[in-house]
Design a protein around this motif. Structure first.
Motif, PDB file in Angstrom:
ATOM      1  N   ILE A 140     -14.776 -56.754  -9.209  1.00 27.56           N
ATOM      2  CA  ILE A 140     -16.347 -57.728  -8.613  1.00 27.56           C
ATOM      3  C   ILE A 140     -15.913 -59.340  -8.517  1.00 27.56           C
ATOM      4  CG2 ILE A 140     -18.008 -59.542 -10.387  1.00 27.56           C
ATOM      5  CD1 ILE A 140     -18.198 -57.103 -12.082  1.00 27.56           C
ATOM      6  N   GLY A 141     -14.215 -59.832  -8.580  1.00 25.84           N
ATOM      7  CA  GLY A 141     -13.917 -60.846  -7.948  1.00 25.84           C
ATOM      8  C   GLY A 141     -13.455 -60.457  -6.678  1.00 25.84           C
TER       9      GLY A 141
ATOM     10  N   ILE B  53     -18.491 -49.826  -5.154  1.00 31.53           N
ATOM     11  CA  ILE B  53     -19.196 -48.992  -5.820  1.00 31.53           C
ATOM     12  C   ILE B  53     -18.630 -47.302  -6.242  1.00 31.53           C
ATOM     13  CG2 ILE B  53     -21.424 -47.829  -6.086  1.00 31.53           C
ATOM     14  CD1 ILE B  53     -22.538 -50.532  -5.866  1.00 31.53           C
TER      15      ILE B  53
ATOM     16  N   LEU C 111     -15.374 -59.129  -4.678  1.00 28.08           N
ATOM     17  CA  LEU C 111     -17.403 -58.646  -4.012  1.00 28.08           C
ATOM     18  C   LEU C 111     -17.609 -59.971  -4.438  1.00 28.08           C
ATOM     19  CD1 LEU C 111     -18.816 -55.855  -5.598  1.00 28.08           C
ATOM     20  CD2 LEU C 111     -17.985 -56.204  -4.196  1.00 28.08           C
ATOM     21  N   VAL C 112     -17.126 -61.314  -4.292  1.00 27.62           N
ATOM     22  CA  VAL C 112     -17.453 -62.621  -4.111  1.00 27.62           C
ATOM     23  C   VAL C 112     -16.770 -63.089  -2.670  1.00 27.62           C
ATOM     24  CG1 VAL C 112     -16.913 -65.321  -4.716  1.00 27.62           C
ATOM     25  CG2 VAL C 112     -17.031 -63.343  -6.301  1.00 27.62           C
ATOM     26  N   GLY C 113     -18.400 -63.465  -1.730  1.00 25.85           N
ATOM     27  CA  GLY C 113     -18.013 -64.514  -0.776  1.00 25.85           C
ATOM     28  C   GLY C 113     -18.867 -62.379   0.848  1.00 25.85           C
ATOM     29  N   ALA C 114     -18.406 -61.223  -0.008  1.00 21.83           N
ATOM     30  CA  ALA C 114     -18.330 -60.029   0.356  1.00 21.83           C
ATOM     31  C   ALA C 114     -20.175 -60.185   0.951  1.00 21.83           C
ATOM     32  CB  ALA C 114     -17.994 -59.103  -0.400  1.00 21.83           C
ATOM     33  N   LYS C 115     -20.415 -59.041   1.744  1.00 18.79           N
ATOM     34  CA  LYS C 115     -21.186 -58.421   2.835  1.00 18.79           C
ATOM     35  C   LYS C 115     -22.014 -58.210   1.916  1.00 18.79           C
ATOM     36  CE  LYS C 115     -19.693 -59.708   7.412  1.00 18.79           C
ATOM     37  NZ  LYS C 115     -18.185 -60.059   7.344  1.00 18.79           N
ATOM     38  N   PRO C 116     -23.271 -57.166   1.660  1.00 18.48           N
ATOM     39  CA  PRO C 116     -24.064 -56.508   1.039  1.00 18.48           C
ATOM     40  C   PRO C 116     -23.396 -54.931   1.729  1.00 18.48           C
ATOM     41  CG  PRO C 116     -26.165 -57.952   2.152  1.00 18.48           C
ATOM     42  CD  PRO C 116     -24.257 -58.444   2.275  1.00 18.48           C
TER      43      PRO C 116
ATOM     44  N   ILE D 146     -20.603 -53.711  -1.005  1.00 19.16           N
ATOM     45  CA  ILE D 146     -20.782 -53.647  -2.829  1.00 19.16           C
ATOM     46  C   ILE D 146     -20.517 -52.001  -2.725  1.00 19.16           C
ATOM     47  CG2 ILE D 146     -22.569 -53.235  -4.050  1.00 19.16           C
ATOM     48  CD1 ILE D 146     -23.795 -56.303  -3.360  1.00 19.16           C
ATOM     49  N   GLY D 147     -21.085 -51.157  -1.456  1.00 18.49           N
ATOM     50  CA  GLY D 147     -21.399 -49.951  -0.725  1.00 18.49           C
ATOM     51  C   GLY D 147     -19.331 -48.823  -1.395  1.00 18.49           C
TER      52      GLY D 147
END
Lengths: 149, 145
Positions: free
Chosen positions: B40-41, B55, B43-48, B51-52
């Motif tokens: 999760i850390g 996951i 993903l901070v500032g990551a592009k949508p 996220i894939g």
């Protein structure tokens, strides 16, 4: 403001906020960026999450220059959001649509610490991006309306 | 009319989500919980689009038992949420009738009952939404339903 009109500007507000958040992140040094990720990740899986403590931890670590950059961006964001809302109000007035503008104070970022601003925006942007990934709309939570005769 | 005449139903969705969050985290091994925090850390500032990948990474790490537990907790949560929305709708109708009289008309809009996603998405979704609920609590001093 008529709440049924408000959704019109939500995409604009989301875009403005995402751009501001991006600028805030770019103003961070690698250590602060790393710490931001760390504290948000720890908050998410903590058995006893404490948002204010996390924001404080970040606040202590941010440099003066980083704090100023975040505060400046937050002030700019508030101004842009205020302008977007005002533009919507004017559009409603000029269209002749029936309207009532109540006073609902917006949460003010400029009154919170840069650490809290960063943590807040990080959580909100994460949620928006995850929702986008899931191809959700802005707000799919159920809502019920009523009208009077 | 006061709230005492027609108290809002409890628990709220935020409350049951928070409980489900704890149950899901408890269902994970300590190492997987830490892994999830790091993920999760990142993903901070990551592009949508990133996220894939996260996951997928999480899906590969979770054990079958963990996935089963997450799915069971999520199914239970979904059932509770639907009951809460139904109770809230009834409360809203009672509230509106007291305020505006018997002739008030209701419209129900966009009630979506979430489908169950993969365990990784369920977990991420719940954790991040719970963070956001805490944020609302801290900033506005009130909880969402």
């Amino acid at each position: 403001m008529n709440m049924d009109k408000f959704p019109r500007i939500i995409p604009t507000l989301i875009q403005i906020r995402a751009q501001t958040y991006d600028k805030m992140l770019k103003s961070l040094g690698p250590e602060s960026w790393r710490l931001l990720g760390q504290v948000v990740g720890e908050l998410a899986v903590s058995a006893d999450p404490d948002l204010e403590a996390v924001a404080q931890q970040l606040e202590i670590a941010l440099t003066t220059k980083e704090k100023k950059a975040i505060s400046d961006e937050a002030a700019d964001l508030e101004e842009q959001v205020g302008q977007a809302i005002e533009a919507l109000k004017q559009a409603i007035i000029q269209s002749g649509e029936p309207h009532t503008f109540g006073h609902s104070p917006m949460p003010r970022m400029t009154s919170e610490s840069p650490g809290m601003t960063l943590v807040s925006l990080s959580i909100e942007e994460l949620m928006i991006n995850l929702n986008r990934f899931k191809k959700r709309d802005e707000d799919q939570s159920s809502h019920f309306g009523f009208v009077t005769e | 009319m006061t709230m005492d005449d027609n108290p809002m139903p409890t628990p709220t969705i935020v409350e049951v989500q928070s409980k489900a969050r704890t149950q899901m985290l408890d269902a994970l091994g300590a190492d997987h919980r830490q892994f999830l925090g790091r993920l999760i850390g990142q993903l901070v500032g990551a592009k949508p689009s990133e996220i894939g990948l996260a996951i997928e990474e999480l899906e590969n790490v979770l054990t079958s038992n963990e996935k089963r537990s997450i799915e069971c907790i999520a199914a239970d949560l979904e059932e509770q949420k639907q009951k809460i929305w139904a109770a809230f709708h009834e409360w809203q109708e009672r509230d509106a009738r007291k305020r505006f009289g018997k002739n008030v008309q209701f419209s129900t809009a966009t009630v979506s009952h979430g489908k169950l996603d993969s365990p990784s998405i369920i977990m991420l979704d719940l954790l991040i939404h719970d963070c956001n609920a805490q944020l609302n609590q801290v900033k506005h001093g009130s909880s969402e339903r």
